[in-house]
Design an enzyme around this catalytic site. Structure first.
Site, short mmCIF file in Angstrom:
data_model
loop_
_atom_site.label_atom_id
_atom_site.label_comp_id
_atom_site.label_asym_id
_atom_site.label_seq_id
_atom_site.Cartn_x
_atom_site.Cartn_y
_atom_site.Cartn_z
N ASN A 14 -9.47 -9.14 -15.14
CA ASN A 14 -9.90 -10.27 -14.32
C ASN A 14 -10.93 -9.79 -13.30
O ASN A 14 -10.60 -9.18 -12.29
CB ASN A 14 -8.68 -10.88 -13.60
CG ASN A 14 -9.06 -12.12 -12.80
OD1 ASN A 14 -10.18 -12.27 -12.33
ND2 ASN A 14 -8.11 -13.03 -12.65
N PRO A 15 -12.20 -10.04 -13.57
CA PRO A 15 -13.26 -9.50 -12.71
C PRO A 15 -13.16 -9.97 -11.26
O PRO A 15 -13.52 -9.23 -10.35
CB PRO A 15 -14.55 -10.05 -13.34
CG PRO A 15 -14.19 -10.53 -14.69
CD PRO A 15 -12.73 -10.82 -14.71
N LYS A 16 -12.67 -11.17 -11.04
CA LYS A 16 -12.60 -11.68 -9.67
C LYS A 16 -11.58 -10.89 -8.84
O LYS A 16 -11.88 -10.37 -7.78
CB LYS A 16 -12.23 -13.16 -9.69
CG LYS A 16 -12.26 -13.81 -8.32
CD LYS A 16 -11.93 -15.29 -8.34
CE LYS A 16 -13.08 -16.11 -8.90
NZ LYS A 16 -12.94 -17.55 -8.58
N THR A 17 -10.37 -10.79 -9.39
CA THR A 17 -9.32 -10.13 -8.60
C THR A 17 -9.49 -8.61 -8.63
O THR A 17 -9.11 -7.93 -7.67
CB THR A 17 -7.93 -10.54 -9.11
OG1 THR A 17 -7.83 -10.23 -10.50
CG2 THR A 17 -7.72 -12.04 -8.92
N PHE A 37 0.81 -1.23 0.00
CA PHE A 37 0.00 0.00 0.00
C PHE A 37 0.84 1.27 0.00
O PHE A 37 0.43 2.30 0.54
CB PHE A 37 -0.97 0.01 1.20
CG PHE A 37 -1.67 -1.29 1.43
CD1 PHE A 37 -2.51 -1.83 0.46
CD2 PHE A 37 -1.47 -2.01 2.60
CE1 PHE A 37 -3.15 -3.04 0.65
CE2 PHE A 37 -2.10 -3.23 2.80
CZ PHE A 37 -2.94 -3.74 1.83
N GLY A 60 -0.49 -8.78 -3.59
CA GLY A 60 -1.88 -9.14 -3.37
C GLY A 60 -2.80 -8.72 -4.49
O GLY A 60 -4.01 -8.94 -4.44
N GLY A 119 -6.06 -0.01 -8.33
CA GLY A 119 -5.66 -0.41 -6.98
C GLY A 119 -5.95 0.63 -5.91
O GLY A 119 -5.96 0.32 -4.72
N GLU A 120 -6.16 1.86 -6.32
CA GLU A 120 -6.30 2.91 -5.31
C GLU A 120 -7.64 3.65 -5.37
O GLU A 120 -8.12 4.15 -4.36
CB GLU A 120 -5.16 3.92 -5.46
CG GLU A 120 -3.82 3.30 -5.10
CD GLU A 120 -2.65 4.14 -5.56
OE1 GLU A 120 -2.08 4.85 -4.72
OE2 GLU A 120 -2.30 4.10 -6.75
N GLY A 154 -5.51 1.59 -14.14
CA GLY A 154 -5.18 1.00 -12.84
C GLY A 154 -6.31 1.21 -11.86
O GLY A 154 -6.97 2.24 -11.87
#
Ligand SMILES: Cc1cc2nc3c(=O)[nH]c(=O)nc-3n(C[C@H](O)[C@H](O)[C@H](O)COP(=O)(O)OP(=O)(O)OC[C@H]3O[C@@H](n4cnc5c(N)ncnc54)[C@H](O)[C@@H]3O)c2cc1C
Ligand code: FES
Ligand code: FES
Lengths: 745, 160, 332
Positions: free
Chosen positions: A639-642, A259, A486, A711-712, A709
């Site tokens: 990837n819809p799951k992750t 993070f 992760g 992730g945030e 992206g």
């Protein structure tokens, strides 16, 4: 216990060739992680391993006048105690240019640990004990006694704020941005709000604490490190220890959450390598939870003035945000808190200003959505307040101010579907059922409220070197020194490579997390997926061209690639993007600049609409989140799951920021009092309801495969949505995070 | 120092350790069973959860000597449908809290099966394992990556 | 952690003889508090006598309808015991609202009573703390004191007693049985813990050579109608900011015929709210009478800047709990 027989699992629905992208494939390293087989940085076994524990300063600023290690040295099993008096001398931190070399920028602080008698923050490592066992090192470390000459220290953020000065900013983020005359427009606005919001310091508190194993073999150094920047950190260590970069290898195959907290090289990494050099044996330095709080930076606290002026029909005429954040005296980051204010709404007149105050504290650093996490709380809370002033639906207010081009730069948006996100989200969440008046909804002893906010995070792309090898057994190997903390990074790149090469997903192997691989980007700013994909796609395209040419020669056109290779008696074919030669590095910089300039043509961002329902106990003020929906405009989902997990995880972190997280720095002496997980409250299972996430799945055409992206972005807008819902439930505006129950009473 | 004998995952192990060594450190640093994680060393995260005679405990606050002769199960000794369920429901990201979550969930399921109540239980004894029950009972395992939804779904699926 | 000797006791008398001759020795229960404090350097016993294999882990029903709980009963077993669930529900609730499933599986009844404060400054070796080091001063008074006490405090110490279980036990009038080689004593739980006064390092009546062997619960019909409410900074796995243990029963006239009330999170020891109880006894059940009683109990509270909100919060929580119990009674 009784062990259960292994139940047969549905074989994973096999992924059709060419159809990997967009499929909810299970993460590849899942099995290793659920069986305990995955080895994290502190878990590599060396036969003659020693264990190190750091000693931390207990003053905020001053000079060490004496340090007594005799009692520590006498503890059985202690191999060495290193202080500034006897530690190996290493080179000081180099200042440098981030565009040329990320090395210098990953320095957590400028301090030359154990090479100086100066103390710059309470918690700075000033000695290290190396022992045969961790028990001995931990027993000995508190026995080191230190005498200081203390100096006046600046540790009270509230008291220091008047010393803040306008920040300069850098290439990507200006300290101040102006458009028109915002103060004048505010003064004459038909409707306005002028508000002050504060946010406390925050800590990453990844469940894996920072840890390093350092192994010297001659003047070659191998480091197993908890890092999200293997490339930059191996260059950094090479400089500090005066050896060629090729002789330093940084490995991080599994990283237990980062993070942003594992981007910089913090003291533990340097001191582990230093200690290993001194004792001539491998050293493991695994930080205790408290040591992490003292020696690895977190997020700055902030104070923000925000003022909005509007016409009666809700068009913004003035937007002002003035933020004060801090940095340490020996490093730190300008947290770009006005980033959302600059790019979200089409206000005619704008003034956004970042102010910095330098303090004698552990330097702050990147923490998920640096800038936007705070900035979106400030802006999106204020928008809600303005909507109530205007007696207007808060979503409607936002939609009335949707700009045609970027409100600050005037650039075109590469894609912007915020309106669609709010529309789809409102429908799915049932926003229309909300009675807008505060305190109007109740369920027994619980006051119920609904809130919404915009999520925003800009797009950044860096460069990655990638090598792809296609073998005649039908497998492919993708190599790139990117990071897996992760995000399912390897899973996603394998999906991309499989489709690009036209082979089965299962046939693609991916190597990452090692500075010996072709250098990948640091994993930050949500850049990694798009950055690596750019190079993976380029390498795969080149490889495909080679295969096609070979197929023509061997008459195997139309057959699978491996058949072509076999027909040509070629064991494998390779294609690379970038190389680490001198010329190659220069070219990489060129590629970075080219990508950067190209991306600069647009205003690019991930966006979304956050919706939540909260309950506030009418008697006790306790806050519970009962429902969540995040509807995102985040490009094409590989990837819809992750992807859903990334977005959910971000929202969870936002919930923590809103409800309970807070770094407690004692204003009397600068000591971090929230140094343990028993005093820094992360959200637990019981705090988190089922979180609904959805996306528009519209590719951003300016990006490889349309990827943005993500992730945030999920963390942004969360605190504001909650604060707005709390207002709706209780009629109380909470402008100071966290929203603890004493504030809602 | 007397040799410590521990029974772990059905095997006998010996370790030469001082009495202040925690069960967690014996596992990780002496036996190199590193599947059990250290997140806080203060009982405040649950990453170090193991099973002792089938009951879940935090191994960081357990002195190893205290557990001589007891049947200790770590993630390396677990073979349980929860593991695949975690992967399928993506109940993990970085994976650092995961072994603790899984050991904890196994202990939790048998506590529930044995009729042990939780703070979410209104009746005298628990009935179905509702989502609220799962969340309360699993609150001793913190996941900073925020994989809570997937974890709860995985547990729910295996429980029913 | 400092080196120490470890002894495993299998016989109570042997354990008592041993501790009598070794003043630097301490008993080790589940270790969930002691091991943590030793790791932090706050406690440094020379010898640990592991008592977890002593045969003190039974729960027996007493002929008078009370309950005798062995000192080594694990917190989770006590909370799950059907008699506790049925006759003293708030005791079960208090335990289940404390710590986590894992910790409750380890923690013992004796250890829970003797767990030490979670004051941030007590836990920080570099800060001043009179409890850790008599005479050193108290950094909490002017520091972060959200978790600290408003009742029973002194100039020297404002540390909260953190146990949830003990709050319910205080309301029940439980009795602690302690043994040493000198004999057996019975100490009412409400007198077991000491107020800090000028000696905050002395926390209970227990002598250094005494072992808690059991906790006895008297028969208490009102406890069947009881509730434990814990208010904290997150939904689970956090110590109390305020907790309330209450039991309530009504007479034929509809007035309060029996009441037990105790507070946690706000006081330096498990706080039996006798002032409030006296006001409530014989009163009509109403928001007013509840609020008056709560306010009277909190009248003696001494707030600090960081915890002043607890006074109002405690009053509100008392009212909410009593209201709930009243509604339940009139519903049944
Ligand atoms: C992260 C965390 C969160 C927690 N949250 C809560 C909470 O919310 N609410 C709550 O109430 N508690 C909470 N606890 C505290 C927990 O309940 C106590 O640590 C536990 O009850 C102590 O019991 P033990 O058997 O482990 O004691 P030990 O740690 O073994 O011992 C504690 C003390 O008691 C002494 N002792 C133990 N048994 C005896 C005996 N029979 N006779 C004489 N002396 C004895 C020991 O010498 C030691 O001084 C939490 C703990 C942790 C680590
Ligand atoms: S490491 Fe044991 S609970 Fe965190
Ligand atoms: S998966 Fe990273 S902490 Fe849970």
């Amino acid at each position: 216990m009784t062990t259960h027989a292994k139940t047969p699992v549905d074989p994973a629905p096999s992924v059709p060739v060419g159809g990997a992208v967009g499929r909810p494939v299970d993460r590849r390293d899942g099995h290793a992680k659920v069986t305990g087989a995955a080895r994290f940085s502190a878990e590599h076994h060396y036969p003659d391993l020693t264990y190190a524990t750091m000693v931390h300063a207990t003053i905020a600023r001053g000079t060490i006048t004496a340090i007594d290690t005799a009692a520590a040295v006498a503890v059985p099993g202690v191999v060495a105690v290193l202080t500034h008096l006897n530690a190996p001398r290493i080179r000081p931190v180099r200042k440098g240019n981030i565009v040329r070399d990320l090395g210098p920028s990953v320095s957590g602080t400028e301090v030359n640990y154990l090479n100086t008698d100066q103390v710059f923050w309470d918690g700075q490592p000033i000695a290290v004990v190396v022992a045969q066992t961790s028990v001995a090192a931990n027993e000995a470390a508190p026995l080191v006694t230190v005498t200081y000459r203390e100096q006046q220290a600046r540790v009270d953020f509230a008291a220091e704020q008047h010393n803040a000065t306008p920040a300069k900013g850098d290439l990507t983020f200006a300290g101040t941005k102006k458009k028109g005359d915002a103060e004048a427009a505010l003064a004459t606005a038909q409707v306005s709000v002028d508000l002050r919001y504060t946010t406390p310091g925050l800590q990453h508190n990844t469940i894996e604490p920072h840890a390093t194993i350092a192994v010297w073999s001659g003047d070659h150094l191998t480091v197993h490190d908890t890092t999200q920047s293997t490339d930059a950190s191996h260059k950094y260590l090479a400089w500090r220890f005066g050896v060629p970069a090729a002789q330093v290898r940084v490995r991080a195959e599994f990283v237990g959450g980062a993070f942003g907290g594992k981007f910089a090289v913090w003291p533990g990494t340097v001191i582990a390598a230093m200690a290993a050099k001194a004792v001539g044996r491998p050293v493991r330095l695994a930080l205790s939870r408290k040591a992490v709080s003292r020696a690895a930076g977190g997020r700055t606290a902030s104070t923000n003035r925000i003022a909005l002026g509007a016409t009666r029909d809700g068009r913004l005429t003035a937007l002002i945000q003035d933020s004060i954040t801090h940095v340490g005296s020996v490093g730190g980051l300008l947290e770009a808190t006005s980033s959302p204010a600059r790019h979200l709404y089409g206000a005619k007149n704008m003034l956004t200003r970042q102010n910095l105050v330098e303090m004698d504290l552990l330097p702050n650093t990147w923490l998920r959505a640096p800038g936007e996490a705070i900035g979106s709380f400030v802006l999106e809370s204020a928008m809600d307040e303005l909507a109530y002033e205007l007696a207007m639906d808060p979503i409607d207010l936002r939609m009335r101010n949707e700009p045609a081009t970027d409100p600050t730069s005037g650039k075109k948006f590469s894609q912007r579907m915020l309106r669609e996100a709010f529309e789809a989200g409102a429908e799915r969440f049932g926003w229309a059922d909300r009675n807008p008046s505060p305190r109007s909804m109740r369920d027994g002893e619980w006051l119920v409220g609904m809130g919404a906010a915009t999520a925003y995070h800009p797009v950044l792309r860096l460069v990655a070197d990638v090598k792809v090898r296609l073998s005649n057994d039908g497998t492919a190997l993708v190599q790139c020194g990117f990071h897996e903390m992760g995000m399912a990074a390897a899973t996603v790149q394998a999906q991309i490579a499989a489709d690009a090469l036209g082979i089965a997903y299962e046939k693609v192997r991916v190597e990452y997390g090692d500075s010996d691989l072709p250098p990948g980007p640091m994993a930050g700013n949500s850049n990694q997926t798009a950055t690596v994909a750019t190079s993976v796609l380029a390498a795969c395209a080149e490889l495909t061209r080679k295969v096609t040419a070979l197929a023509r020669k061997t008459g195997t056109t139309g057959q699978e690639p491996a058949a072509t290779l076999r027909a040509a008696h070629t064991p494998f074919l390779e294609a690379s993007v970038g190389s680490t030669s001198r010329l190659g590095s220069l070219r990489s910089q060129g590629r970075f600049l080219a990508t950067f300039l190209k991306d600069q043509r647009w205003s690019k961002a991930a966006r979304g609409a956050q919706f939540c329902e909260v309950r506030v106990n009418a008697d006790t003020g306790e806050l519970r989140i009962s429902r969540w929906l995040g509807m995102f405009d985040v490009g094409h989902i590989i990837n819809p799951k992750t992807a859903a997990s990334q977005l959910r995880g971000s929202i969870v972190m936002g919930i923590g920021m809103a409800m309970s997280e807070q770094t407690l720095v004692d204003p009397r002496n600068g000591r971090t009092m929230s140094a343990g997980l028993d005093s820094y409250y992360l959200p637990v299972h019981a705090d988190i309801p089922p979180i609904d996430v959805a996306w528009l799945n519209e590719p951003d055409k300016s990006m490889p495969l349309g990827i943005i992206g993500l992730g945030e972005v999920g963390m942004t807008g969360v605190a504001a949505a909650i604060a707005n819902a709390v207002y709706h439930a209780t009629g109380r505006r909470i402008r100071d995070l966290p929203i603890s129950l004493d504030k809602t009473l | 120092m007397p040799e410590l004998r521990l029974r772990i995952n059905g095997e006998d192990h010996k370790a030469d350790v001082a009495p202040q060594v925690s069960l967690l450190d014996v596992l990780r640093e002496h036996l190199w069973l590193t599947g059990t994680k250290k997140g806080c060393d203060q009982g405040a995260c649950g990453a170090c959860t193991v099973l002792v005679d089938g009951r879940r405990i935090v191994s960081c606050l357990a002195l190893a000597v205290q557990y001589e002769g007891r049947e200790i199960t770590t993630i390396e000794g677990v073979d349980h449908p929860l593991q695949e369920a975690f992967v399928r429901h993506d109940g993990l990201q970085c994976g650092y809290c995961t072994p603790g979550q899984i050991c904890s969930a196994i202990g939790m399921l048998s506590e529930h099966a044995a009729g042990a109540p939780s703070a979410a239980t209104e009746a005298l004894a628990p009935e179905a394992l509702t989502p609220a029950e799962i969340r309360e009972r699993m609150s001793g395992n913190i996941c900073r990556c925020g994989a809570y939804n997937g974890i709860a779904e995985a547990i729910q699926e295996v429980a029913s | 952690m400092k080196t120490f000797n470890y002894l495993r006791a299998t016989d109570v008398d042997v354990a008592l003889q041993r501790i009598a001759v070794e003043p630097g020795a301490r008993f080790l229960g589940g270790g969930t508090n002691l091991v943590d404090l030793m790791r932090e350097g706050i406690e440094a016993p020379e010898t640990l006598i592991d008592i977890t294999r002593l045969p003190l882990d039974g729960i027996e029903e007493l002929p008078d309808g009370g309950l005798r709980i062995g000192a080594l009963v694990r917190n989770s077993d006590l909370a799950a015991h059907p008699v506790v669930r049925g006759r003293y529900p708030f005791l079960s609730q208090a335990i289940l609202l404390g710590a986590t499933g894992q910790i409750r599986n380890m923690a013992t009844v004796g250890g829970n009573l003797l767990q030490r404060t979670r004051c941030l400054y007590f836990y920080d070796e570099a800060s001043a703390c009179n409890k850790r080091e008599p005479g050193a001063g108290c950094a909490a008074r002017e520091g972060f004191n959200r978790g600290n006490a408003v009742l029973g405090t002194s100039d020297a110490c404002v540390a909260t007693h953190p146990s949830d279980m003990a709050v319910a036990l205080a309301a029940i009038d439980a009795v602690v049985e302690v043994r040493s080689s000198r004999g057996t004593r019975h100490i009412p739980l409400t007198e077991f813990h000491l107020l800090p006064g000028t000696t905050p390092h002395l926390e209970s009546q227990l002598e250094s050579d005494e072992l808690i062997t059991a906790v006895e619960l008297p028969p208490l019909p009102v406890a069947a109608h009881s509730y434990y409410r814990k208010v904290r900074d997150r939904a689970s796995y956090a110590f109390a900011l305020v907790s309330v243990a209450a039991a309530l029963d009504f007479g034929a006239d509809g007035r309060i015929a029996d009441v037990r009330l105790a507070l946690g999170g706000v006081a330096t020891k498990p706080w039996r709210a006798r002032t409030a109880e006296q006001l409530l006894l014989g009163a009509a059940a109403s928001e007013d009478s509840f609020a008056t009683a709560a306010a009277a109990e909190l009248a003696a509270a001494v707030p600090l800047p960081g915890n002043a909100f607890k006074i109002d919060l405690a009053c509100r929580t008392v009212v909410a709990v009593l209201r709930r119990l009243t509604t339940e009674r009139s519903g049944s």
